[in-house]
Design a protein around this motif. Structure first.
Motif, PDB file in Angstrom:
ATOM      1  N   LEU A   1       0.865  -1.175   0.000  1.00 45.49           N
ATOM      2  CA  LEU A   1       0.000   0.000   0.000  1.00 45.49           C
ATOM      3  C   LEU A   1       0.897   1.220   0.000  1.00 45.49           C
ATOM      4  CD1 LEU A   1      -2.947   1.166   0.553  1.00 45.49           C
ATOM      5  CD2 LEU A   1      -2.272   1.198   2.948  1.00 45.49           C
ATOM      6  N   VAL A   2       0.717   2.117  -0.963  1.00 46.68           N
ATOM      7  CA  VAL A   2       1.612   3.279  -1.037  1.00 46.68           C
ATOM      8  C   VAL A   2       0.819   4.552  -1.283  1.00 46.68           C
ATOM      9  CG1 VAL A   2       3.801   4.101  -2.001  1.00 46.68           C
ATOM     10  CG2 VAL A   2       3.105   1.760  -2.413  1.00 46.68           C
ATOM     11  N   ARG A   3       1.142   5.572  -0.510  1.00 42.95           N
ATOM     12  CA  ARG A   3       0.560   6.886  -0.782  1.00 42.95           C
ATOM     13  C   ARG A   3       1.200   7.429  -2.061  1.00 42.95           C
ATOM     14  NH1 ARG A   3       1.477  10.934   3.919  1.00 42.95           N
ATOM     15  NH2 ARG A   3       3.257  11.588   2.686  1.00 42.95           N
ATOM     16  N   ALA A   4       0.403   8.094  -2.894  1.00 44.90           N
ATOM     17  CA  ALA A   4       0.883   8.442  -4.237  1.00 44.90           C
ATOM     18  C   ALA A   4       2.190   9.231  -4.219  1.00 44.90           C
ATOM     19  CB  ALA A   4      -0.198   9.216  -4.985  1.00 44.90           C
ATOM     20  N   ASP A   5       2.367  10.116  -3.237  1.00 47.28           N
ATOM     21  CA  ASP A   5       3.589  10.923  -3.276  1.00 47.28           C
ATOM     22  C   ASP A   5       4.803  10.171  -2.737  1.00 47.28           C
ATOM     23  OD1 ASP A   5       2.814  10.941  -0.660  1.00 47.28           O
ATOM     24  OD2 ASP A   5       2.894  13.115  -0.396  1.00 47.28           O
ATOM     25  N   ALA A   6       4.586   8.961  -2.217  1.00 46.65           N
ATOM     26  CA  ALA A   6       5.742   8.168  -1.759  1.00 46.65           C
ATOM     27  C   ALA A   6       6.050   7.074  -2.767  1.00 46.65           C
ATOM     28  CB  ALA A   6       5.420   7.551  -0.402  1.00 46.65           C
ATOM     29  N   TYR A   7       5.353   7.099  -3.906  1.00 51.56           N
ATOM     30  CA  TYR A   7       5.494   6.017  -4.880  1.00 51.56           C
ATOM     31  C   TYR A   7       6.600   6.345  -5.884  1.00 51.56           C
ATOM     32  CZ  TYR A   7       4.142   2.669  -8.501  1.00 51.56           C
ATOM     33  OH  TYR A   7       4.139   1.649  -9.415  1.00 51.56           O
ATOM     34  N   PRO A   8       7.597   5.457  -6.030  1.00 43.55           N
ATOM     35  CA  PRO A   8       8.642   5.724  -7.024  1.00 43.55           C
ATOM     36  C   PRO A   8       8.057   5.534  -8.429  1.00 43.55           C
ATOM     37  CG  PRO A   8       9.241   3.931  -5.492  1.00 43.55           C
ATOM     38  CD  PRO A   8       7.798   4.182  -5.320  1.00 43.55           C
TER      39      PRO A   8
ATOM     40  N   ASP B   1      -3.746  16.739  -3.031  1.00 43.49           N
ATOM     41  CA  ASP B   1      -2.371  17.265  -3.065  1.00 43.49           C
ATOM     42  C   ASP B   1      -1.336  16.150  -3.086  1.00 43.49           C
ATOM     43  OD1 ASP B   1      -2.932  19.922  -3.257  1.00 43.49           O
ATOM     44  OD2 ASP B   1      -2.920  20.276  -1.091  1.00 43.49           O
ATOM     45  N   ASP B   2      -1.602  15.034  -2.380  1.00 46.17           N
ATOM     46  CA  ASP B   2      -0.579  13.993  -2.326  1.00 46.17           C
ATOM     47  C   ASP B   2      -0.454  13.227  -3.639  1.00 46.17           C
ATOM     48  OD1 ASP B   2      -2.865  12.461  -2.206  1.00 46.17           O
ATOM     49  OD2 ASP B   2      -2.486  11.616  -0.216  1.00 46.17           O
ATOM     50  N   ALA B   3      -1.387  13.454  -4.583  1.00 39.04           N
ATOM     51  CA  ALA B   3      -1.320  12.704  -5.842  1.00 39.04           C
ATOM     52  C   ALA B   3      -1.054  13.617  -7.043  1.00 39.04           C
ATOM     53  CB  ALA B   3      -2.620  11.930  -6.051  1.00 39.04           C
ATOM     54  N   ARG B   4      -0.789  14.891  -6.776  1.00 42.69           N
ATOM     55  CA  ARG B   4      -0.588  15.815  -7.900  1.00 42.69           C
ATOM     56  C   ARG B   4       0.526  15.343  -8.818  1.00 42.69           C
ATOM     57  NH1 ARG B   4      -3.124  20.676  -8.063  1.00 42.69           N
ATOM     58  NH2 ARG B   4      -4.527  20.806  -6.299  1.00 42.69           N
ATOM     59  N   GLY B   5       1.655  14.983  -8.214  1.00 40.98           N
ATOM     60  CA  GLY B   5       2.819  14.567  -8.998  1.00 40.98           C
ATOM     61  C   GLY B   5       2.514  13.327  -9.814  1.00 40.98           C
ATOM     62  N   LEU B   6       1.890  12.347  -9.183  1.00 42.84           N
ATOM     63  CA  LEU B   6       1.605  11.093  -9.874  1.00 42.84           C
ATOM     64  C   LEU B   6       0.613  11.322 -11.021  1.00 42.84           C
ATOM     65  CD1 LEU B   6       2.066   7.910  -9.641  1.00 42.84           C
ATOM     66  CD2 LEU B   6      -0.286   7.919  -8.826  1.00 42.84           C
ATOM     67  N   VAL B   7      -0.416  12.116 -10.757  1.00 44.22           N
ATOM     68  CA  VAL B   7      -1.425  12.354 -11.800  1.00 44.22           C
ATOM     69  C   VAL B   7      -0.770  13.079 -12.983  1.00 44.22           C
ATOM     70  CG1 VAL B   7      -3.554  13.633 -12.324  1.00 44.22           C
ATOM     71  CG2 VAL B   7      -3.391  12.278 -10.222  1.00 44.22           C
ATOM     72  N   GLU B   8       0.042  14.088 -12.660  1.00 42.99           N
ATOM     73  CA  GLU B   8       0.744  14.804 -13.738  1.00 42.99           C
ATOM     74  C   GLU B   8       1.611  13.847 -14.554  1.00 42.99           C
ATOM     75  OE1 GLU B   8       3.087  18.169 -12.365  1.00 42.99           O
ATOM     76  OE2 GLU B   8       1.227  19.045 -11.577  1.00 42.99           O
ATOM     77  N   PHE B   9       2.311  12.968 -13.845  1.00 44.88           N
ATOM     78  CA  PHE B   9       3.206  12.020 -14.511  1.00 44.88           C
ATOM     79  C   PHE B   9       2.420  11.068 -15.418  1.00 44.88           C
ATOM     80  CE2 PHE B   9       5.276   7.755 -14.210  1.00 44.88           C
ATOM     81  CZ  PHE B   9       6.409   8.044 -14.972  1.00 44.88           C
ATOM     82  N   VAL B  10       1.348  10.495 -14.883  1.00 39.82           N
ATOM     83  CA  VAL B  10       0.596   9.502 -15.663  1.00 39.82           C
ATOM     84  C   VAL B  10      -0.105  10.169 -16.854  1.00 39.82           C
ATOM     85  CG1 VAL B  10      -1.318   7.851 -15.597  1.00 39.82           C
ATOM     86  CG2 VAL B  10       0.308   7.923 -13.717  1.00 39.82           C
ATOM     87  N   LEU B  11      -0.645  11.367 -16.637  1.00 42.35           N
ATOM     88  CA  LEU B  11      -1.355  12.026 -17.736  1.00 42.35           C
ATOM     89  C   LEU B  11      -0.398  12.701 -18.718  1.00 42.35           C
ATOM     90  CD1 LEU B  11      -4.397  13.707 -15.879  1.00 42.35           C
ATOM     91  CD2 LEU B  11      -4.253  11.423 -16.835  1.00 42.35           C
ATOM     92  N   GLY B  12       0.851  12.873 -18.291  1.00 46.20           N
ATOM     93  CA  GLY B  12       1.801  13.636 -19.109  1.00 46.20           C
ATOM     94  C   GLY B  12       2.504  12.824 -20.180  1.00 46.20           C
ATOM     95  N   LYS B  13       3.369  13.553 -20.914  1.00 41.15           N
ATOM     96  CA  LYS B  13       4.044  12.951 -22.072  1.00 41.15           C
ATOM     97  C   LYS B  13       5.083  11.914 -21.670  1.00 41.15           C
ATOM     98  CE  LYS B  13       3.844  17.068 -24.907  1.00 41.15           C
ATOM     99  NZ  LYS B  13       4.512  18.317 -24.670  1.00 41.15           N
TER     100      LYS B  13
END
Ligand code: NAP
Length: 587
Positions: free
Chosen positions: A84-91, A115-127
């Motif tokens: 189980l991983v919180r999105a902002d702790a996920y490599p 807020d804890d998933a902003r980075g992951l969402v940006e990464f997955v939706l991004g180029k």
């Protein structure tokens, strides 16, 4: 344990929640047992990705985390290896190596990630997102159907993962504010699918991975009935609105909280609003209604069980259908989301019912309305300062519109509570909104209106612990004379050194409006310097306008005082967010 090791360990577990910490405790215990037995085998409790179900969550109010933790516990009990991983702790590099992935993610407001998933969402939706041909996945979105773009983030991720070549092993789930109505069956189905796809390759149950049972305490499902200790107005009588300071006792509950946490309150709808419904629908409140296997009087259903103050998309749909009103039906079209949002912001369910009355039976009315859900209040006290008490700052929603009186469910419930009453409450932890571990760090707190609540807790805590860092508060409200919440306490804190700077913005004292972001800009140089020296920044309050405007002001400040372009300043702020040094508790 030597100090250096303890400090690395603390860094490693920083930000982890109870579920992860219990997991680590169980893992460490198993490792210790093996060492004592002299067993040299590596203690690789974490399975290789190929054998494991990864559950990723992004959570703002704790609900997505709760559901994800439940899935983890049930999957482990079923013998699956889970992480189980919180999105902002996920490599993020792990994504392409996953074989079985479940994402549980909420949508904030209309279409914002937590807020804890902003980075992951940006990464997955991004180029830069990798192709994911080997990944089988399932997404559970959480949202609030009183926003038109319900569960937008869950939907976007579900579609995007498929686009990247991953294969859906369970259909997208979309849970509304009564989360469990959708989440419970979705978890059952998804777990069953996961067992089928993973089960065959799984080794026998890994006993050491069982979570240590948590202390029996009260929860959302089993709230504590807290006695009321105090309930007083903290704005002047001529303020034109009511804001209350409420104190409850948690004595004997086993509940504890940290500064930054929220108190969940299960409200009862105002009796006068229930009567408005009975009158408008011409129904008898004493009529017994059986729904979902429970039999209660209609008045009880409307008072304790049904959402009467927030309009939702499903209710608009039911009313459009029952009334046959084309105009209402048109608002449900995807291209009408702005008009639907405006309708939901302006009307409560009773207003819409009055415009489109239906000849419903009591049973039909109970079936059409959503279940009542708890409301979260940022806790305004530190337990180190107040012991078994918990304090809240409550802005009371009570206004006239469309010729009738309107109320907020929980705020009027709290405002009207008296000494005899016990209120059903529970603690909702907020790991993203925590004081810095290093107490020498400075903090900057921005909390207009009732958004100041958690900062009262922060300042109390830092006073009690003798924290070495400085505390700077930006507060705003309409009028200095009538709405300076906790004025005496802030002044005392300035005197005793537990508050170092206080900047105020009263918006309606002069012809021109002054908001907190103007004060931020005026203090931009010092503020940027504090941040460069490692300060943590916190914002609490209104999400729809204030938090966005404050965010824009922070970008301007970084551009002006850090020599950044606006694009660089945006990245700088987003870095602070990722590092957990810019935390927001806004809705
Ligand atoms: P409020 O009266 O709505 O606002 C407080 C002050 O902020 C007023 O002076 C207001 O000015 C000003 N303001 C209005 N628009 C602004 C903007 N775009 N930027 C900066 N300041 C602005 O305060 P409230 O009634 O206490 O409500 C606070 C809000 O915070 C509510 O929406 C509440 O739900 C939310 N809240 C959230 C949390 C949380 O998420 N944990 C906790 C507490 C409160 P004018 O009215 O004069 O324009």
């Amino acid at each position: 344990m030597e100090a250096a090791r303890l400090s690395s360990l603390e860094r490693l577990v920083d930000g982890l929640g109870p579920a992860e910490l219990y997991w680590i405790a169980a893992w460490s215990a198993a490792r210790a047992e093996r060492l004592q037995r002299g067993d040299a085998a590596p203690a690789s409790a974490a399975k290789a990705p190929a054998e494991r179900l990864t559950i990723l969550y992004g959570s703002q109010t704790g609900q997505a985390k709760r559901v994800a933790s439940l899935l983890q516990a049930r999957a482990e009990a079923a013998g699956l290896a889970v992480r189980l991983v919180r999105a902002d702790a996920y490599p993020q590099r792990d994504l392409a190596r996953e074989t079985h992935l479940v994402v549980v993610i909420s949508t904030q407001g209309d279409a914002e990630p937590p807020d804890d998933a902003r980075g992951l969402v940006e990464f997955v939706l991004g180029k830069r997102a990798p192709k994911l041909p080997g990944v089988r996945y399932a997404v559970l979105g959480l949202g609030d159907s009183s926003y038109p773009q319900f569960c937008a983030i869950g939907r976007q991720l579900d579609e995007r993962l498929a686009e990247l070549g991953a294969t859906r092993f369970a259909p997208l789930g979309e849970a509304d504010v009564d989360v469990d109505a959708v989440a419970a069956p979705w978890l059952d189905d998804t777990l069953e699918q996961a067992r089928q796809v993973l089960g065959a390759s799984q080794p026998a149950r890994i006993a050491t991975l069982q979570p240590v049972p948590q202390r029996a305490a009260h929860s959302r499902e089993r709230p504590f009935h807290a006695p009321l200790l105090d309930n007083q107005a903290i704005v002047a009588r001529d303020a034109g609105r009511d804001v209350r300071h409420v104190e409850l006792s948690l004595e004997g509950s086993g509940l504890s909280y940290e500064p930054g946490d929220s108190l969940g309150v299960w409200p009862r709808n105002p009796p006068a609003l229930v009567q408005q419904w009975l009158d408008a629908a011409k129904l008898d409140g004493e009529h017994a209604v059986t729904h979902d296997g429970r039999s209660l009087s209609l008045r009880q259903w409307l008072t304790d069980e049904r959402e009467l103050t927030r309009l939702s998309r499903p209710l608009v749909a039911v009313l459009a259908d029952a009334s046959g009103d084309d105009e209402l039906a048109r608002l449900l079209r995807p291209d009408q989301s702005a008009a639907l949002a405006a309708l939901m912001a302006e009307y409560q369910p009773i207003d819409l019912w009055r415009r489109h009355p239906c000849a419903w039976s009591a049973e039909e009315l109970v079936a059409a309305l959503r279940p009542l859900t708890p409301r979260l209040y940022s806790i305004a006290s530190s337990q180190k300062a107040v012991g078994d008490e918990v304090h809240l700052t409550v802005g009371v929603v009570d206004y006239l519109a469309h010729g009738e009186r309107h109320w907020g469910a929980a705020s009027s419930f709290l405002a009207q509570a008296d000494d005899e009453q016990r209120l059903p409450v529970y603690i909702e932890a907020n790991e993203r909104f925590r004081l810095p571990q290093d107490d020498a760090r400075d903090i900057i707190m921005i909390g207009p209106g009732t958004g100041v609540a958690p900062f009262r807790a922060f300042v109390q805590e830092r006073r009690e612990t003798g924290a070495r860092g400085r505390n700077w508060l930006f507060f705003g409200n309409r009028h200095f004379g009538s709405e300076f919440l906790y004025q005496v306490e802030w002044q005392a804190a300035l005197r005793d050194g537990s508050l170092h700077r206080l900047d105020l913005a009263f918006s309606r004292d002069d012809a021109a409006k002054v908001y907190v972001q103007q004060r931020l800009r005026e203090q931009g140089r010092a503020l940027y310097a504090w941040l460069q020296e490692g300060a943590h920044l916190y914002v609490c309050g209104d999400a729809s306008r204030m938090a966005k405007d404050v965010n824009a002001a922070l970008i301007d400040i970084a551009a002006a005082h850090g020599g950044h372009t606006h694009e660089q300043a945006r990245e700088w702020l987003s870095d602070l967010l990722q590092q957990g040094r810019y935390a927001r508790d806004v809705y």
